[in-house]
Motif scaffolding. Structure first.
Motif, PDB file in Angstrom:
ATOM      1  N   HIS A 159      23.256  54.448  39.440  1.00 18.92           N
ATOM      2  CA  HIS A 159      23.239  55.684  40.205  1.00 18.92           C
ATOM      3  C   HIS A 159      24.420  55.785  41.172  1.00 18.92           C
ATOM      4  O   HIS A 159      24.639  56.848  41.766  1.00 18.92           O
ATOM      5  N   ASN A 160      25.155  54.703  41.337  1.00 19.91           N
ATOM      6  CA  ASN A 160      26.240  54.713  42.331  1.00 19.91           C
ATOM      7  C   ASN A 160      27.619  54.418  41.753  1.00 19.91           C
ATOM      8  O   ASN A 160      28.617  54.624  42.447  1.00 19.91           O
ATOM      9  N   CYS A 161      27.684  53.951  40.529  1.00 24.87           N
ATOM     10  CA  CYS A 161      28.974  53.627  39.905  1.00 24.87           C
ATOM     11  C   CYS A 161      29.102  54.360  38.577  1.00 24.87           C
ATOM     12  O   CYS A 161      28.100  54.650  37.916  1.00 24.87           O
ATOM     13  N   ASN A 162      30.337  54.638  38.171  1.00 23.96           N
ATOM     14  CA  ASN A 162      30.574  55.222  36.853  1.00 23.96           C
ATOM     15  C   ASN A 162      30.588  54.163  35.756  1.00 23.96           C
ATOM     16  O   ASN A 162      30.247  54.446  34.607  1.00 23.96           O
ATOM     17  N   MET A 163      31.017  52.969  36.093  1.00 20.98           N
ATOM     18  CA  MET A 163      31.054  51.853  35.151  1.00 20.98           C
ATOM     19  C   MET A 163      30.994  50.569  35.953  1.00 20.98           C
ATOM     20  O   MET A 163      31.298  50.551  37.147  1.00 20.98           O
ATOM     21  N   TRP A 164      30.578  49.499  35.280  1.00 22.47           N
ATOM     22  CA  TRP A 164      30.379  48.252  36.027  1.00 22.47           C
ATOM     23  C   TRP A 164      30.585  47.064  35.109  1.00 22.47           C
ATOM     24  O   TRP A 164      30.224  47.061  33.949  1.00 22.47           O
ATOM     25  N   ARG A 165      31.174  46.031  35.685  1.00 23.88           N
ATOM     26  CA  ARG A 165      31.398  44.784  34.969  1.00 23.88           C
ATOM     27  C   ARG A 165      30.146  43.928  35.000  1.00 23.88           C
ATOM     28  O   ARG A 165      29.566  43.716  36.049  1.00 23.88           O
ATOM     29  N   ASN A 166      29.741  43.429  33.814  1.00 25.67           N
ATOM     30  CA  ASN A 166      28.540  42.599  33.718  1.00 25.67           C
ATOM     31  C   ASN A 166      28.848  41.147  33.406  1.00 25.67           C
ATOM     32  O   ASN A 166      27.944  40.314  33.422  1.00 25.67           O
ATOM     33  N   PHE A 167      30.101  40.842  33.047  1.00 31.43           N
ATOM     34  CA  PHE A 167      30.385  39.520  32.501  1.00 31.43           C
ATOM     35  C   PHE A 167      31.753  39.061  32.991  1.00 31.43           C
ATOM     36  O   PHE A 167      32.458  39.774  33.697  1.00 31.43           O
ATOM     37  N   HIS A 168      32.135  37.851  32.600  1.00 27.15           N
ATOM     38  CA  HIS A 168      33.367  37.237  33.087  1.00 27.15           C
ATOM     39  C   HIS A 168      34.608  38.028  32.665  1.00 27.15           C
ATOM     40  O   HIS A 168      34.598  38.771  31.678  1.00 27.15           O
ATOM     41  N   ASP A 169      35.697  37.817  33.412  1.00 28.72           N
ATOM     42  CA  ASP A 169      36.965  38.459  33.085  1.00 28.72           C
ATOM     43  C   ASP A 169      37.410  38.090  31.674  1.00 28.72           C
ATOM     44  O   ASP A 169      37.294  36.935  31.250  1.00 28.72           O
ATOM     45  N   VAL A 170      37.951  39.071  30.982  1.00 30.82           N
ATOM     46  CA  VAL A 170      38.558  38.787  29.690  1.00 30.82           C
ATOM     47  C   VAL A 170      39.857  38.017  29.908  1.00 30.82           C
ATOM     48  O   VAL A 170      40.531  38.197  30.935  1.00 30.82           O
ATOM     49  N   VAL A 171      40.195  37.129  28.998  1.00 28.36           N
ATOM     50  CA  VAL A 171      41.512  36.495  28.966  1.00 28.36           C
ATOM     51  C   VAL A 171      42.104  36.770  27.591  1.00 28.36           C
ATOM     52  O   VAL A 171      41.391  37.167  26.659  1.00 28.36           O
ATOM     53  N   THR A 172      43.390  36.556  27.449  1.00 29.32           N
ATOM     54  CA  THR A 172      44.067  36.960  26.221  1.00 29.32           C
ATOM     55  C   THR A 172      43.918  35.898  25.137  1.00 29.32           C
ATOM     56  O   THR A 172      44.854  35.153  24.828  1.00 29.32           O
ATOM     57  N   SER A 173      42.709  35.857  24.554  1.00 25.57           N
ATOM     58  CA  SER A 173      42.446  34.919  23.463  1.00 25.57           C
ATOM     59  C   SER A 173      41.281  35.422  22.630  1.00 25.57           C
ATOM     60  O   SER A 173      40.395  36.128  23.139  1.00 25.57           O
ATOM     61  N   TRP A 174      41.249  35.043  21.361  1.00 25.15           N
ATOM     62  CA  TRP A 174      40.145  35.395  20.485  1.00 25.15           C
ATOM     63  C   TRP A 174      38.823  34.766  20.937  1.00 25.15           C
ATOM     64  O   TRP A 174      37.779  35.449  20.919  1.00 25.15           O
ATOM     65  N   PRO A 175      38.790  33.482  21.334  1.00 18.70           N
ATOM     66  CA  PRO A 175      37.517  32.931  21.818  1.00 18.70           C
ATOM     67  C   PRO A 175      36.910  33.736  22.969  1.00 18.70           C
ATOM     68  O   PRO A 175      35.683  33.856  23.060  1.00 18.70           O
TER      69      PRO A 175
END
Length: 306
Positions: free
Chosen positions: A106-122
Motif C-alpha cells: 500500500h505504500n510502495c510501487n515495487m519492492w525488493r524481496n531477495f538478495h542483490d543480483v550479481v553478474t553471473s548465471w548462478p
C-alpha cells in the motif's frame, strides 16, 4: 542534475536515482534520513522518474515508519515517480522477521524481496528458485502499481550465454516483474537487443492485468510457469502464456496438457512460439504438447483463444 535528466529524457529513457533512509547509503555516501521532504522535492524538480530507496544501517522500527513517510513526501510533490523500496528485504534477511506485505504494497510501487543480483548465471538461477519457492507468499500482493522486484536484468554485462539470457528475461516476464536495465547501452549484444525488442515477449510482461505467473513442477526438473493475460475472447476467455524453464545442465523432454491449467475456451486455442515468433498449431483443451527443452534454456508458448 536537471540537465542530465533532460538529456536522458530526450533519448527516450527514464531517469533513475538512488538513496537510503539512513544518514548514509550502503556505500557510505550521504543518505536521506531527516531530509525526506527536501530530498523528495529535489528529486521531483530534477525530473527523476524512478527512485530506489535502500534500508541499510537502520533498525526494524525505523524501517517500518521511514518508508511510509518517504512515500508520502514523494506523492506530495505531484510528480509521478516510481517508488522502489528495499523495505521487505531488510525486514526478512537482516532483521529476521516476516515482512508485512499488506502495508508494503500500500505504500510502495515495487519492492525488493531477495538478495542483490550479481553478474553471473548462478545468481540468476538462485533468484528464479527463490521466486518459485515464494510464490504463495508473494503473489497475493502483486498487482498493477505494486510489484515484487527480483532486481535488475543483467543484460549488457557479458555475463550470460544467449540461452541463459532467454531464461533470465523469460522468468521475469512471467513474473510480471519490472524490467530494469543498468548497463552501458553500447554493450548490449545484438541478440539481447532482439530479446528486448520482441514485442510479443514485452506484451506478456507489461500486460495490464499484472498477474504474477504461477510455477508448476513438471517431469525432469522442468518448471512450467503459467500466466493469464490479455487479449481476451469475450469477457472470460483469457490468453495464457506457458514458459517451460530448464535450469539444469542437460536437456529435458517434457509434455503437458494446457487444458489442465485453467484454460476454458471449448473452441480451442492457437499456439504461438514467442522466441521463434511463429505459429505452432491449434489445440483443444484435451490436447497435450510435447517438447525438448535444451539445457539452461526456456520455451514460451502463448495460447490465444479461438
Amino acid at each position: 542534475m536537471k540537465y542530465i535528466a533532460d538529456y536522458i529524457h530526450s533519448r527516450g529513457l527514464k531517469f533513475g536515482m538512488y538513496t537510503n533512509v539512513a544518514e548514509v547509503t550502503c556505500m557510505r555516501y550521504p543518505g536521506s534520513k531527516d531530509h525526506f521532504y527536501i530530498d523528495s522535492k529535489l528529486f521531483a524538480e530534477w525530473g527523476v522518474d524512478y527512485i530506489k530507496v535502500d534500508g541499510c544501517f537502520v533498525g526494524e522500527e525505523f524501517l517500518n515508519t521511514a518508508y511510509i513517510k518517504f512515500g508520502q513526501h514523494l506523492n506530495a510533490t505531484g510528480r509521478p515517480i516510481v517508488y522502489s523500496c528495499s523495505w521487505p528485504y531488510y525486514i526478512e534477511f537482516i532483521h529476521k522477521k516476516t515482512p508485512n506485505y499488506d502495508v508494503v504494497s500500500h505504500n510502495c510501487n515495487m519492492w525488493r524481496n531477495f538478495h542483490d543480483v550479481v553478474t553471473s548465471w548462478p545468481a540468476i538461477r538462485t533468484i528464479i528458485t527463490h521466486y518459485k519457492e515464494s510464490y504463495d507468499q508473494l503473489s497475493p500482493y502483486h498487482a498493477p502499481g505494486q510489484w515484487n522486484d527480483p532486481d535488475m536484468l543483467i543484460l549488457g554485462t557479458g555475463s550470460l550465454t544467449d540461452n541463459q539470457s532467454r531464461v533470465h528475461i523469460a522468468v521475469y516476464v512471467m513474473l510480471a516483474a519490472p524490467l530494469l536495465l543498468s548497463c552501458d547501452m553500447k554493450k548490449i549484444t545484438d541478440y539481447e537487443k532482439q530479446l528486448l525488442l520482441n514485442l510479443d515477449l514485452i506484451a506478456i510482461a507489461q500486460d495490464s492485468l499484472g498477474v504474477m505467473g504461477k510455477p508448476y513442477e513438471l517431469q525432469n526438473s522442468v518448471t512450467l510457469w503459467v500466466k493469464p493475460h490479455l487479449p481476451r475472447k469475450g469477457d472470460k476467455y483469457h490468453s495464457v502464456s506457458f514458459a517451460l524453464v530448464n535450469l539444469q545442465s542437460e536437456s529435458s523432454s517434457v509434455s503437458f496438457t494446457p487444458g489442465s491449467y485453467s484454460l476454458n475456451s471449448t473452441d480451442g486455442y492457437t499456439v504461438m512460439d514467442i522466441f521463434q515468433r511463429k505459429f505452432i498449431r491449434n489445440v483443444t483443451l484435451r490436447d497435450s504438447i510435447s517438447v525438448e527443452v535444451p539445457a539452461e534454456d526456456v520455451i514460451i508458448y502463448t495460447l490465444f483463444p479461438l
